[in-house]
Design a protein around this motif. Structure first.
Motif, mmCIF file in Angstrom:
data_model
loop_
_atom_site.group_PDB
_atom_site.id
_atom_site.type_symbol
_atom_site.label_atom_id
_atom_site.label_comp_id
_atom_site.label_asym_id
_atom_site.label_seq_id
_atom_site.Cartn_x
_atom_site.Cartn_y
_atom_site.Cartn_z
ATOM 1 N N SER A 39 0.726 -1.271 0.087
ATOM 2 C CA SER A 39 -0.025 0.286 -0.307
ATOM 3 C C SER A 39 0.787 1.305 0.014
ATOM 4 O O SER A 39 0.340 2.353 -0.747
ATOM 5 C CB SER A 39 -1.042 0.064 1.167
ATOM 6 O OG SER A 39 -0.253 -0.164 2.290
ATOM 7 N N ARG A 43 1.115 3.901 -2.839
ATOM 8 C CA ARG A 43 0.955 5.476 -2.499
ATOM 9 C C ARG A 43 2.027 6.532 -3.324
ATOM 10 O O ARG A 43 1.837 7.440 -3.865
ATOM 11 C CB ARG A 43 0.908 5.624 -1.242
ATOM 12 C CG ARG A 43 0.410 7.378 -0.699
ATOM 13 C CD ARG A 43 0.117 7.378 0.668
ATOM 14 N NE ARG A 43 1.254 6.921 1.461
ATOM 15 C CZ ARG A 43 0.966 5.828 2.362
ATOM 16 N NH1 ARG A 43 -0.263 5.361 2.487
ATOM 17 N NH2 ARG A 43 1.978 5.432 3.137
ATOM 18 N N GLN A 46 1.551 6.599 -7.176
ATOM 19 C CA GLN A 46 0.500 7.670 -7.399
ATOM 20 C C GLN A 46 1.242 8.884 -7.348
ATOM 21 O O GLN A 46 0.967 9.784 -8.180
ATOM 22 C CB GLN A 46 -0.742 7.329 -6.568
ATOM 23 C CG GLN A 46 -1.455 6.416 -6.916
ATOM 24 C CD GLN A 46 -2.444 6.133 -5.804
ATOM 25 O OE1 GLN A 46 -2.429 6.647 -4.625
ATOM 26 N NE2 GLN A 46 -3.290 5.072 -6.040
ATOM 27 N N GLN A 47 1.894 9.139 -6.324
ATOM 28 C CA GLN A 47 2.560 10.427 -6.210
ATOM 29 C C GLN A 47 3.716 10.761 -7.163
ATOM 30 O O GLN A 47 3.739 11.849 -7.771
ATOM 31 C CB GLN A 47 3.296 10.662 -4.691
ATOM 32 C CG GLN A 47 3.858 12.064 -4.500
ATOM 33 C CD GLN A 47 4.673 12.145 -3.072
ATOM 34 O OE1 GLN A 47 4.409 11.401 -2.352
ATOM 35 N NE2 GLN A 47 5.485 13.045 -3.171
#
Length: 72
Positions: A39, A43, A46-47
């Motif tokens: 997870s 993240r 995505q950043q």
């Protein structure tokens, strides 16, 4: 007993996210190889994708261009 959160440099985060974005690793493979939760790696990915599109993140930037923008 609670788990302690790790602190990772922006360079480490970018390199880990690059495994998925540029090296065609699956998220689970990349997360295991760098020692973070899947997870967390998602993240970071995505950043990284947002930063590459020119979106300045709320958290500490990973890419040098976005770091310069935040420092300005």
């Amino acid at each position: 007993m609670s788990k302690q959160r790790g602190t990772f440099s922006p360079e480490f985060k970018q390199q880990a996210a690059n495994l998925v974005a540029d090296k065609n690793y699956r998220h689970i493979e990349a997360s295991r190889s760098v020692g973070v939760a899947e997870s967390v790696l998602r993240r970071w990915g995505q950043q990284l994708q947002q930063e590459r599109q020119g979106i300045t993140p709320q958290s500490k930037a990973m890419t040098p261009d976005q770091q310069r923008i935040q420092d300005a």
